[in-house]
Design a protein around this motif. Sequence first.
Motif, short mmCIF file in Angstrom:
data_model
loop_
_atom_site.label_atom_id
_atom_site.label_comp_id
_atom_site.label_asym_id
_atom_site.label_seq_id
_atom_site.Cartn_x
_atom_site.Cartn_y
_atom_site.Cartn_z
N PRO A 79 45.56 40.32 35.71
CA PRO A 79 45.66 41.30 35.10
C PRO A 79 45.48 42.65 36.06
CG PRO A 79 43.56 40.66 34.68
CD PRO A 79 44.22 39.53 35.30
N ALA A 124 34.47 42.83 28.80
CA ALA A 124 35.33 43.65 29.93
C ALA A 124 36.77 44.00 29.38
CB ALA A 124 35.38 42.87 31.13
N PRO A 125 36.94 44.81 28.42
CA PRO A 125 38.45 45.08 27.91
C PRO A 125 38.80 46.21 28.98
CG PRO A 125 36.95 46.50 26.46
CD PRO A 125 36.14 45.30 27.28
N SER A 126 40.26 46.04 29.20
CA SER A 126 40.90 47.36 30.10
C SER A 126 41.27 48.19 29.02
CB SER A 126 41.99 46.56 30.81
OG SER A 126 41.60 45.52 31.76
N VAL A 129 36.07 42.68 39.72
CA VAL A 129 35.45 42.04 38.79
C VAL A 129 34.20 41.23 39.37
CG1 VAL A 129 37.02 39.92 38.86
CG2 VAL A 129 35.98 40.48 36.79
N LEU A 159 43.14 33.42 32.70
CA LEU A 159 42.37 33.83 34.17
C LEU A 159 41.42 32.59 34.69
CD1 LEU A 159 41.03 37.14 33.00
CD2 LEU A 159 42.53 36.94 34.76
N ARG A 183 36.23 34.24 28.60
CA ARG A 183 37.40 35.06 28.63
C ARG A 183 38.51 34.15 28.42
NH1 ARG A 183 37.11 36.57 35.20
NH2 ARG A 183 37.71 34.28 35.89
N TYR A 210 41.71 44.29 40.81
CA TYR A 210 40.97 43.58 39.70
C TYR A 210 40.11 42.50 40.25
CZ TYR A 210 40.09 39.73 36.59
OH TYR A 210 39.63 38.64 36.02
N1 GLU Z 1 39.82 43.47 32.08
C1 GLU Z 1 40.35 42.04 31.98
C2 GLU Z 1 41.41 42.24 30.88
O1 GLU Z 1 41.26 42.86 29.95
C3 GLU Z 1 39.28 41.15 31.54
C4 GLU Z 1 38.90 40.51 32.95
C5 GLU Z 1 37.98 39.32 33.05
O2 GLU Z 1 37.28 39.34 31.97
O3 GLU Z 1 37.65 38.94 33.93
O4 GLU Z 1 42.24 41.26 30.79
#
Ligand code: GLU
Length: 327
Positions: A122, A9-11, A197, A215, A211, A193
């Motif tokens: 994030p 799940a890249p931003s 998510v 988080l 991840r 977020y």
């Molecule tokens: N999109 C988030 C980030 O790049 C990751 C979120 C997740 O893995 O829950 O940091």
Amino acid sequence: MAPTVTRLAPSPTGHLHLGHAWSFLCTWALARANGWSIRLRLEDLDASRSSVDARLDALWCLAWLGVDWDGEPELQSAHADRHRRAMDDLAARGLLFQAPQSRAQVRAARAGTPEPSEANAPNEGDAILRFPASLRPPPGAAWGFRDRACNHRLACPPGARTIHDELHGDRTLDPSMVWGDPLIWMKAGVPSYQLAVVVDDLAAGVTDVVRGEDLLDSAVLQSVVIEALGGTRPRWWHLPLVVDEADRRLAKRHDALSLRSLSAAGATPGRVRRLVLHWCGMGNLDGESSLDGLARGVTPHALRSLVTTKTRLCVTPDIVRWLCQGS
Ligand code: GLU
């Protein structure tokens, strides 16, 4: 039995760097060695920071690393209907209220109360802003979800909660002490977020979330959101963070450690994979590693041993030199 599903799940807000490579290669290795399927979701809800260039960079980096996934890649912004339905659901349960206050107003209302520990999430801007229950509106029109152009918060019940992490064991904290009532919908017309998510992981049937450890605390808050939506918690695997020599988490400012820059400087995907195995305690920095070698080496056991000895993985100048030396 329901399938086991994980996700990347890249931003798409900047170039992917060695920290992403670590986390995505570990996710891929766990998935491919254990028959899980992998979804790719580009978390592009922050329109002011997301870019097409960063999206293309993410796809290029994954292909370069040898990381593949199942099905079509998704853009989180394509799921607006699903996000609004989740908001209606939370509103129907009486858990949502409008919170038009500015950060400064929230801070002023909180003056004199003890500060929570610093934490980051994030896409939430700076450090988390704890929203005190004293600022909740009285019963009436401000509760519910009527105006998408207004910030909304989730009434977070006080009390310690425990989640289980596959690598760290149990984690207990009181999310109402850290976030207060967390921001769940932003006046830009998109979910925060913390909501997006959870909603998208539930919709994709994600059973395993792999991840970065930054988080881990968010997972406790996410367990509140999951429960409010009647969902089931995934298994969480929070990996040690990749940091620079000053112990700072890799970020956009580290463009020299972006996969694009490293590859331009001579790094190969085989060496990046070798580094991941080295960080997992498997051998020196020597030669390259294949995808198969990675899938054999990055095991739950190796990752559990790693977190008992290290909380951070440091990218030293020696490592960068080794990655970029000619083959
Ligand atoms: N999109 C988030 C980030 O790049 C990751 C979120 C997740 O893995 O829950 O940091």
